[in-house]
Write an enzyme that holds these catalytic residues in place. Structure first.
Site, PDB file in Angstrom:
ATOM      1  CD1 TRP A 102      94.038  51.041  16.957  1.00  0.00           C
ATOM      2  CD2 TRP A 102      96.475  50.393  17.327  1.00  0.00           C
ATOM      3  NE1 TRP A 102      94.335  51.392  17.323  1.00  0.00           N
ATOM      4  CE2 TRP A 102      95.880  51.371  18.265  1.00  0.00           C
ATOM      5  CE3 TRP A 102      97.784  49.352  16.850  1.00  0.00           C
ATOM      6  CZ2 TRP A 102      96.688  51.899  19.430  1.00  0.00           C
ATOM      7  CZ3 TRP A 102      98.027  49.874  18.174  1.00  0.00           C
ATOM      8  CH2 TRP A 102      98.021  50.700  18.887  1.00  0.00           C
ATOM      9  CG  ASP A 171      93.366  44.030  16.816  1.00  0.00           C
ATOM     10  OD1 ASP A 171      93.075  44.507  17.865  1.00  0.00           O
ATOM     11  OD2 ASP A 171      94.073  44.840  16.418  1.00  0.00           O
ATOM     12  CE  LYS A 195      93.149  50.432  23.100  1.00  0.00           C
ATOM     13  NZ  LYS A 195      93.734  49.842  22.077  1.00  0.00           N
TER      14      LYS A 195
HETATM   15  C1  LIG Z   1      94.817  49.590  21.062  1.00  0.00           C
HETATM   16  C2  LIG Z   1      95.042  48.899  20.745  1.00  0.00           C
HETATM   17  C3  LIG Z   1      95.924  48.069  20.011  1.00  0.00           C
HETATM   18  C4  LIG Z   1      97.321  47.987  20.905  1.00  0.00           C
HETATM   19  O1  LIG Z   1      96.441  47.759  22.275  1.00  0.00           O
HETATM   20  P1  LIG Z   1      97.979  47.425  23.025  1.00  0.00           P
HETATM   21  O2  LIG Z   1      98.012  46.371  24.245  1.00  0.00           O
HETATM   22  O3  LIG Z   1      98.657  48.824  23.973  1.00  0.00           O
HETATM   23  O4  LIG Z   1      98.742  46.431  22.244  1.00  0.00           O
HETATM   24  C5  LIG Z   1      96.003  47.379  18.832  1.00  0.00           C
HETATM   25  N1  LIG Z   1      94.760  47.407  18.272  1.00  0.00           N
HETATM   26  C6  LIG Z   1      94.296  48.038  18.327  1.00  0.00           C
HETATM   27  C7  LIG Z   1      92.368  47.850  17.535  1.00  0.00           C
HETATM   28  C8  LIG Z   1      93.314  48.672  19.247  1.00  0.00           C
HETATM   29  O5  LIG Z   1      92.670  49.016  20.294  1.00  0.00           O
END
Ligand SMILES: *Cc1c(COP(=O)(O)O)cnc(C)c1O
Length: 359
Positions: A102, A171, A195
């Site tokens: 990521w 993030d 998540k």
């Molecule tokens: C799942 C995830 C993403 C991507 O998320 P989307 O909503 O599918 O764009 C980005 N960063 C992390 C840390 C993730 O776990």
């Protein structure tokens, strides 16, 4: 009906109580004669739902008053672009720490807008640890420092919040709300909902007010945090149902005792699972102990040829979605807030039994 134990990395398990509440509300919300999905986002009912969700999130994270909370679309992936678009503020470069897939994606996107300085990366070590801070090559002129507190695929989690002179951007998609957080240390936090917040379709952005409105001319209106903030995240139609469900999850978290209580539970769940992995000669997790994720637990089997059998047998026992990410293989158990301790116990029992029969 029987609910399985769901270890999906995302979209992930939701609290059963939340789903039941949503089911009860679905067709006729509070005798209004329609569902929340069918209401105007500008009507008093939905505005109240939206405001309560924001307030509950502010309460849970103790978000200071000089931060805006935005409920946006486009997922965390859109934030990979939106962050540099909004925060460069005339500066040429931004610092990034790279601890997994990521981080790499965020870096690749930021390169379209900025000179990216990868201040530290663990790529040579196959993303098994957070690089030691003494090795970070930070740039004091960077517009911000971006990092990924929890790498969902590699299962690598920071055990500290970096302390830097530039705005800190994180993030937090896969670990927000898993423990108390000092928001005042950050310039901006973003997290895709699917998540640890709610269903897919919404991303939460928490941004310090002084960082709004720094962008260069020509930015699309829909990408402008300042416009979203000024319009209460309703510059255009927001994902109303995802917002409502996220709000139910915030209420559920408060009812669990808030983030202190959920953090203690998360620590116990993770300790049990890593303990079982480490105690066996059959399962292994490669991540440095201090950086093992409390949310995503990747593990391998001593014999990779048993993986398909492992997944099949697990599913037969209602233990779902244990395959690792397609980019790394192996297994992964995601044990977010909504995954009950009983799920972790059932997984550990299954793993021990599988090892006895196949090890
Ligand atoms: C799942 C995830 C993403 C991507 O998320 P989307 O909503 O599918 O764009 C980005 N960063 C992390 C840390 C993730 O776990």
């Amino acid at each position: 009906m029987s609910r399985a134990f769901n270890f999906c990395a995302g979209p992930a398990a939701l609290p059963e109580a939340v789903l039941q509440q949503a089911q009860a509300d679905l067709v006729d919300w509070q005798r209004r004669g329609c569902s929340i999905m069918e209401m105007s986002h500008r009507g008093a009912d939905f505005v109240a739902i939206a405001e309560r969700a924001e307030q509950d999130l502010r309460d849970l994270l103790a978000i200071p008053d000089n931060y805006k909370v935005l409920f946006l679309q486009g997922g965390a992936t859109q934030q990979f672009a939106q962050v540099p678009m909004n925060l460069l503020g005339g500066k040429a470069s931004a610092d990034y720490i790279c601890t997994g897939v990521w981080s790499e994606k965020a870096i690749a996107e930021a390169k379209k807008f900025a000179q990216v300085n990868v201040a530290a990366t663990d790529v040579a070590n196959h993303f098994r640890a957070v690089p030691d801070v003494s090795t970070w090559q930070l740039d004091n002129h960077a517009a911000y420092l971006h990092y990924t507190p929890n790498e969902t695929i590699h299962g690598v989690e920071f055990d500290f919040i970096p302390s830097v002179d530039v705005p800190l951007v994180a993030d937090y998609s896969s670990s927000i709300l898993s423990e108390p957080l000092d928001v005042s240390k950050f310039g901006l936090i973003y997290a895709g909902a699917q998540k640890n917040i709610g269903p897919a379709g919404i991303v939460v952005v928490i941004v310090r007010e002084d960082l709004l409105g720094r962008y260069a001319a020509g930015m699309p209106t829909i990408m402008d945090y300042a416009v979203a903030a000024k319009n209460g995240s309703m510059y255009n139609t927001p994902p109303t149902y995802s917002w409502y469900l996220s709000g139910l999850v915030f209420q559920w978290l408060k009812a669990q005792g808030g983030l202190e209580a959920i953090a203690a539970l998360n620590a116990r769940k993770a300790a049990k699972l890593y303990g079982a992995i480490d105690a066996s000669g059959f399962y292994a997790n490669p991540v440095a102990i201090a950086n093992r994720s409390r949310m995503n637990v990747p593990f391998t089997l001593a014999d990779a040829r048993l993986e398909a059998t492992f997944l099949q047998e697990a599913e037969a026992q209602h233990l779902l979605n244990l395959a690792g990410h397609r980019s790394v293989g192996g297994m992964r158990a995601s044990i977010y807030n909504a995954v009950p301790e009983a799920a972790v116990d059932a997984l550990i029992d299954f793993m021990a039994d599988f090892e006895r029969r196949h090890g």
